[in-house]
Design a protein around this motif. Structure first.
Motif, mmCIF file in Angstrom:
data_model
loop_
_atom_site.group_PDB
_atom_site.id
_atom_site.type_symbol
_atom_site.label_atom_id
_atom_site.label_comp_id
_atom_site.label_asym_id
_atom_site.label_seq_id
_atom_site.Cartn_x
_atom_site.Cartn_y
_atom_site.Cartn_z
ATOM 1 N N VAL A 1 -29.471 -2.546 -44.138
ATOM 2 C CA VAL A 1 -28.860 -1.412 -44.850
ATOM 3 C C VAL A 1 -28.179 -1.909 -46.125
ATOM 4 N N VAL A 2 -27.419 -3.003 -45.982
ATOM 5 C CA VAL A 2 -26.708 -3.565 -47.132
ATOM 6 C C VAL A 2 -27.708 -4.058 -48.181
ATOM 7 N N PHE A 3 -28.824 -4.663 -47.722
ATOM 8 C CA PHE A 3 -29.844 -5.152 -48.655
ATOM 9 C C PHE A 3 -30.487 -4.018 -49.435
ATOM 10 N N VAL A 4 -30.805 -2.919 -48.722
ATOM 11 C CA VAL A 4 -31.420 -1.779 -49.407
ATOM 12 C C VAL A 4 -30.440 -1.222 -50.448
ATOM 13 N N LEU A 5 -29.168 -1.083 -50.052
ATOM 14 C CA LEU A 5 -28.147 -0.600 -50.998
ATOM 15 C C LEU A 5 -28.011 -1.560 -52.175
ATOM 16 N N GLY A 6 -28.218 -2.844 -51.902
ATOM 17 C CA GLY A 6 -28.076 -3.863 -52.940
ATOM 18 C C GLY A 6 -29.055 -3.688 -54.088
ATOM 19 N N SER A 7 -30.132 -2.928 -53.886
ATOM 20 C CA SER A 7 -31.085 -2.753 -54.991
ATOM 21 C C SER A 7 -30.503 -1.923 -56.124
ATOM 22 N N MET A 8 -29.303 -1.352 -55.915
ATOM 23 C CA MET A 8 -28.666 -0.676 -57.051
ATOM 24 C C MET A 8 -28.318 -1.676 -58.156
ATOM 25 N N GLN A 9 -28.376 -2.980 -57.829
ATOM 26 C CA GLN A 9 -28.142 -3.998 -58.847
ATOM 27 C C GLN A 9 -29.132 -3.874 -60.008
ATOM 28 N N TYR A 10 -30.378 -3.503 -59.696
ATOM 29 C CA TYR A 10 -31.398 -3.425 -60.749
ATOM 30 C C TYR A 10 -31.046 -2.358 -61.772
ATOM 31 N N ILE A 11 -30.490 -1.236 -61.268
ATOM 32 C CA ILE A 11 -30.094 -0.157 -62.178
ATOM 33 C C ILE A 11 -28.926 -0.639 -63.052
ATOM 34 N N LEU A 12 -27.942 -1.287 -62.402
ATOM 35 C CA LEU A 12 -26.781 -1.781 -63.154
ATOM 36 C C LEU A 12 -27.203 -2.786 -64.224
ATOM 37 N N ILE A 13 -28.123 -3.702 -63.858
ATOM 38 C CA ILE A 13 -28.583 -4.711 -64.816
ATOM 39 C C ILE A 13 -29.243 -4.051 -66.028
ATOM 40 N N LEU A 14 -30.092 -3.035 -65.764
ATOM 41 C CA LEU A 14 -30.770 -2.345 -66.869
ATOM 42 C C LEU A 14 -29.746 -1.703 -67.803
ATOM 43 N N ILE A 15 -28.765 -0.976 -67.221
ATOM 44 C CA ILE A 15 -27.766 -0.274 -68.038
ATOM 45 C C ILE A 15 -26.911 -1.268 -68.823
ATOM 46 N N PHE A 16 -26.379 -2.281 -68.101
ATOM 47 C CA PHE A 16 -25.471 -3.234 -68.750
ATOM 48 C C PHE A 16 -26.181 -4.083 -69.802
ATOM 49 N N SER A 17 -27.440 -4.483 -69.541
ATOM 50 C CA SER A 17 -28.174 -5.306 -70.515
ATOM 51 C C SER A 17 -28.396 -4.527 -71.807
ATOM 52 N N ARG A 18 -28.640 -3.232 -71.641
ATOM 53 C CA ARG A 18 -28.850 -2.384 -72.806
ATOM 54 C C ARG A 18 -27.537 -2.201 -73.586
ATOM 55 N N LEU A 19 -26.465 -1.904 -72.830
ATOM 56 C CA LEU A 19 -25.180 -1.603 -73.469
ATOM 57 C C LEU A 19 -24.527 -2.826 -74.095
ATOM 58 N N PHE A 20 -24.480 -3.931 -73.332
ATOM 59 C CA PHE A 20 -23.667 -5.061 -73.774
ATOM 60 C C PHE A 20 -24.471 -6.191 -74.400
ATOM 61 N N LEU A 21 -25.767 -6.249 -74.149
ATOM 62 C CA LEU A 21 -26.562 -7.334 -74.720
ATOM 63 C C LEU A 21 -27.548 -6.818 -75.764
ATOM 64 N N GLY A 22 -27.648 -5.500 -75.881
ATOM 65 C CA GLY A 22 -28.570 -4.916 -76.838
ATOM 66 C C GLY A 22 -30.031 -5.192 -76.524
ATOM 67 N N GLU A 23 -30.344 -5.397 -75.229
ATOM 68 C CA GLU A 23 -31.742 -5.638 -74.881
ATOM 69 C C GLU A 23 -32.526 -4.332 -74.955
ATOM 70 N N LYS A 24 -33.769 -4.466 -75.416
ATOM 71 C CA LYS A 24 -34.610 -3.277 -75.560
ATOM 72 C C LYS A 24 -35.282 -3.001 -74.206
ATOM 73 N N ILE A 25 -34.969 -1.861 -73.613
ATOM 74 C CA ILE A 25 -35.568 -1.526 -72.325
ATOM 75 C C ILE A 25 -36.750 -0.600 -72.596
ATOM 76 N N ASP A 26 -37.951 -1.179 -72.656
ATOM 77 C CA ASP A 26 -39.116 -0.322 -72.903
ATOM 78 C C ASP A 26 -39.646 0.243 -71.582
ATOM 79 N N GLY A 27 -40.640 1.110 -71.696
ATOM 80 C CA GLY A 27 -41.194 1.775 -70.515
ATOM 81 C C GLY A 27 -41.689 0.790 -69.474
ATOM 82 N N ASN A 28 -42.324 -0.291 -69.925
ATOM 83 C CA ASN A 28 -42.853 -1.284 -68.995
ATOM 84 C C ASN A 28 -41.741 -1.947 -68.182
#
Lengths: 140, 126
Positions: free
Chosen positions: B78-105
């Motif tokens: 259960v904790v592992f499945v919930l842990g996949s919210m990390q991917y969403i956080l990484i996408l948001i934070f990388s875009r906001l704070f690192l200026g990474e380009k998040i393309d469709g791919n």
């Protein structure tokens, strides 16, 4: 100073190795843990737990592997975007069960097969993602 | 359950903050490649002088405490499945704070990997 580029096979291999070494280090530590399990936390049994395990060769090997792996992870981060490295860094979840099926002929459920397929498709799609070359960042 | 979700969210936020600090430091490090071992030595010395690396490790240590708190309340899968919210956080934070380009791919690829890990986790829990 470093430019972040696209995902190459070499970098993918480095990320995969990083993930694999992490798994090996965890197994070593799990096997190397000695003494009684920490059921209740008090300063006395925590201290003896740490002392007992600090001399366990397998635990030491695990810690050394972890440290080397951290070094490798930072090298990876100098080469590719964080939003590319993190999802790729969890592919052993699929690649280890996949190799267990291929090499050890383990049985696997339909859900497992679907999961492995999803991860492989995900890696292929990620490899098509373009990294914006980040502007030069001055060193602090 | 709400409490477990909250603990995992807090843990993953600290983890993601740690990764951001690592990446910020990595951006200021000279690239290494090839088989010249001396360059790795200077790289290591350079790396250990970056405060972001130490702060990142501390941030992850805080994350680990919340992760263990979550594990003490719910089953591992259960904790592992919930842990996949990390991917969403990484996408948001990388875009906001690192200026990474998040393309469709990148969005689609991350989605497939997260989905695959959830399915593998669920299949191994039986």
């Amino acid at each position: 100073m470093s430019k972040t580029g696209n995902l190459t096979l070499k970098i993918f291999f480095a990320v995969f190795m990083n993930d694999l070494i992490d798994a090996i280090a965890q197994v070593l530590m799990k096997k190397g843990i000695v003494g009684e399990a920490l059921i209740s936390w008090n300063s006395h049994n925590l201290f003896s737990f740490v002392i007992q395990n600090a001399v366990s060769p397998l635990v030491i090997a695990g810690i050394i592997l972890y440290s080397l792996n951290f070094f490798l992870w930072i090298i990876i981060l100098t080469k590719i975007d964080l939003s590319l490295a993190v999802p790729l860094g969890s592919t052993t979840y699929a690649l280890i069960p996949l190799s267990a099926v291929i090499f050890l002929h383990e049985r696997i459920s339909m859900t497992g097969i679907a999961g492995i397929l999803c991860v492989v498709i995900g890696i292929l799609i990620l490899s098509k993602s373009k990294s914006a070359i980040s502007p030069e960042v001055p060193a602090p | 359950m709400i409490r477990t979700v909250l603990y995992v969210l807090i843990a993953e936020t600290w983890n993601t903050a740690g990764q951001l600090l690592f990446k910020k430091s990595a951006k200021t490090l000279p690239p290494v490649s090839g088989a010249d071992w001396r360059t790795y030595g200077t790289f290591l010395k350079d790396l250990l002088r970056r405060p972001g690396i130490l702060l990142g490790l501390m941030s992850m240590a805080v994350g680990l405490i919340f992760w263990l708190a979550a594990l003490s309340q719910a089953a591992l899968n259960v904790v592992f499945v919930l842990g996949s919210m990390q991917y969403i956080l990484i996408l948001i934070f990388s875009r906001l704070f690192l200026g990474e380009k998040i393309d469709g791919n990148r969005l689609l690829g991350t989605f497939f990997i997260a989905l695959g890990i959830i399915l593998v986790t669920l299949s191994s829990s039986r």
